[in-house]
Design an enzyme around this catalytic site. Structure first.
Site, PDB file in Angstrom:
ATOM      1  N   ASP A  33      -9.188  -5.567  -4.969  1.00  9.50           N
ATOM      2  CA  ASP A  33      -8.714  -4.297  -4.406  1.00  9.50           C
ATOM      3  C   ASP A  33      -9.430  -3.140  -5.105  1.00  9.50           C
ATOM      4  O   ASP A  33      -9.254  -2.912  -6.291  1.00  9.50           O
ATOM      5  CB  ASP A  33      -7.199  -4.186  -4.600  1.00  9.50           C
ATOM      6  CG  ASP A  33      -6.579  -3.044  -3.809  1.00  9.50           C
ATOM      7  OD1 ASP A  33      -7.311  -2.110  -3.424  1.00  9.50           O
ATOM      8  OD2 ASP A  33      -5.354  -3.076  -3.601  1.00  9.50           O
ATOM      9  N   SER A  37       0.835  -1.190   0.000  1.00  4.80           N
ATOM     10  CA  SER A  37       0.000   0.000   0.000  1.00  4.80           C
ATOM     11  C   SER A  37       0.879   1.253   0.000  1.00  4.80           C
ATOM     12  O   SER A  37       1.721   1.403  -0.882  1.00  4.80           O
ATOM     13  CB  SER A  37      -0.958  -0.040   1.192  1.00  4.80           C
ATOM     14  OG  SER A  37      -1.963   0.928   1.065  1.00  4.80           O
ATOM     15  N   ARG A  96     -11.962   7.615   9.044  1.00  5.76           N
ATOM     16  CA  ARG A  96     -11.585   6.207   9.086  1.00  5.76           C
ATOM     17  C   ARG A  96     -12.693   5.323   8.508  1.00  5.76           C
ATOM     18  O   ARG A  96     -12.418   4.383   7.742  1.00  5.76           O
ATOM     19  CB  ARG A  96     -11.301   5.818  10.536  1.00  5.76           C
ATOM     20  CG  ARG A  96     -10.938   4.361  10.745  1.00  5.76           C
ATOM     21  CD  ARG A  96      -9.661   3.990  10.054  1.00  5.76           C
ATOM     22  NE  ARG A  96      -9.143   2.720  10.539  1.00  5.76           N
ATOM     23  CZ  ARG A  96      -8.055   2.144  10.082  1.00  5.76           C
ATOM     24  NH1 ARG A  96      -7.363   2.727   9.128  1.00  5.76           N
ATOM     25  NH2 ARG A  96      -7.635   1.001  10.565  1.00  5.76           N
ATOM     26  N   HIS A 136      -8.384  -4.800  -0.570  1.00  6.19           N
ATOM     27  CA  HIS A 136      -7.043  -4.243  -0.405  1.00  6.19           C
ATOM     28  C   HIS A 136      -6.307  -4.862   0.776  1.00  6.19           C
ATOM     29  O   HIS A 136      -5.100  -5.123   0.714  1.00  6.19           O
ATOM     30  CB  HIS A 136      -7.145  -2.725  -0.237  1.00  6.19           C
ATOM     31  CG  HIS A 136      -5.824  -2.036  -0.085  1.00  6.19           C
ATOM     32  ND1 HIS A 136      -4.902  -1.951  -1.102  1.00  6.19           N
ATOM     33  CD2 HIS A 136      -5.261  -1.402   0.972  1.00  6.19           C
ATOM     34  CE1 HIS A 136      -3.831  -1.300  -0.686  1.00  6.19           C
ATOM     35  NE2 HIS A 136      -4.026  -0.955   0.571  1.00  6.19           N
TER      36      HIS A 136
END
Length: 401
Positions: free
Chosen positions: A348, A182, A254, A381
């Site tokens: 992803d 990432s 978040r 992901h």
């Protein structure tokens, strides 16, 4: 932008009453590690004054890092592992003082693991601008207050330059391997393009060659969620009492981000249309289980992260373009000389396979030709943190002589 800690990198599950009780009490103004807190396994490298790409200066820059294994006599067995957006240096080890959770890649780093610490010296730094011991917004400014809103804009290239200084301090002239997932994959790729003579092997996992307009757009909504929280106070909130900081905005950011970390298949399988309790969410005040799941993890996140660091690290991700000032992405990728593994995840939706395919096509020294390794996973992901058996197999192939 990932979960990055072990207890979060498991299949999603409904929130229990015990989970809810664990979030009782008001969250702190910042979840950053602070000087005076237990250091745990962290080590610290003071690396002197540091000037960013933009020309801003940090008079005293520090990186926190952890190591496993022993550096050999000619420093040829050192592996740099680079964490993702909301991660830290604690890739392996128990939870305890200084480390709220256990290591986030326990199945990858350790004795007998794909990154075998019986043979390798593994170094994991907390990135510049982070909030777990490296210099960042929550750090103390020379005037004795927090850097807070004064902390400068930093790029992925700035963060890699700070890691280069750490490598120099450790006496590592050439990494046996540089591996990241990432945002850490952005760093790893930048290392191999900027310093091709210092990277023997490269692992780019679930990362793009540049942040796209779509990714920048999604990031912008998260930054706005934080900045409009009244508790954010323009970034100067460190003296606020518990419950008075920007926890609502940070938790919302978040929650928004998590929708890109997990796969559609997993969320639909795990939660379907289930309710969180016996109270109906169909106009009777109840909640769907997936809503409670997002809310719980958003609130939990505020207890281990810092809102200003969130902003600075998102800005750094948005700066990522391996081709910037290098003639474009393809010309930049041709600079890589390292033996290279490129990995993507089929579900992803944060950094789709198109990016990994472009990297694999552009680097002439990949071990699988023009196509990346594609991991099949329901987990989206975050599959690179969960599908460790298959990922480990490919990392062993990268490191094989």
């Amino acid at each position: 932008m990932d979960w990055q800690i072990s207890e979060d990198t498991v299949p999603s599950a409904p929130v229990t009453e015990a989970d809810a009780r664990s979030m009782a009490g008001r969250p702190p103004a910042s979840g950053a590690w602070q000087d005076g807190d237990p250091s745990g396994h962290r080590q610290f490298a003071w690396l002197g004054a540091f000037t960013t790409e933009r020309g801003d200066t940090l008079p005293h820059m520090r990186l926190a890092y952890e190591t496993w294994g022993e550096l050999n006599a000619d420093a040829s067995n050192a592996v740099l592992v680079l964490h993702a957006f909301t991660g830290d240096s604690h890739v392996r080890g128990e939870a305890g003082p200084g480390h709220a959770t256990a290591g986030w890649w326990e199945d990858i780093v350790g004795p007998g693991c794909p990154l075998d610490t019986n043979e390798l010296f593994v170094v994991v730094p907390n990135m510049l601008g982070g909030c777990q011991g490296s210099t960042g917004p929550a750090s103390i400014h020379p005037d004795g207050d927090h850097w807070a809103s004064r902390f400068p804009y930093v790029t992925v290239r700035d963060q890699v330059d700070a890691q280069r200084l750490l490598a120099d301090r450790l006496g590592v002239e050439r990494w046996h391997a540089v591996i990241g997932g990432s945002m850490g994959g952005m760093h790893a790729l930048e290392w191999a393009v900027t310093h091709p003579d210092r990277v023997a092997r490269l692992g780019v996992i679930a990362a793009p060659p540049a942040n796209s307009a779509d990714q920048i757009a999604q990031n912008s909504t998260q930054l706005e969620a934080i900045s409009i929280d009244p508790g954010f106070s323009g970034g100067d909130y460190y003296e606020a009492g518990s419950g008075e900081g920007p926890h609502r905005g940070l938790a919302l950011a978040r929650r928004m981000a998590m929708l890109n970390y997990r796969g559609i298949v997993e969320l639909n399988k795990r939660f379907q249309r289930s309710w969180q309790s016996d109270v109906s969410p169909l106009g009777h005040g109840g909640r769907f289980a997936v809503e409670s799941y997002l809310d719980f993890h958003g609130n939990k996140f505020t207890r281990r992260f810092d809102a200003n660091s969130y902003i600075r690290l998102v800005e750094a991700m948005d700066s990522h373009d391996i081709g910037r000032d290098r003639g474009g992405i393809e010309d930049a990728l041709l600079r890589v000389t390292a033996r290279t593994l490129v990995v993507g995840i089929d579900t992803d939706r944060l950094f789709p396979l198109e990016g990994q395919r472009r990297i694999a096509r552009g680097i002439p020294t990949t071990i699988h030709g023009d196509e990346p390794v594609i991991i099949t996973s329901d987990f989206g992901h975050d599959g690179f943190l969960i599908e460790t058996d298959v990922l480990g197999h490919h990392l062993r192939a990268l490191l094989a002589e």
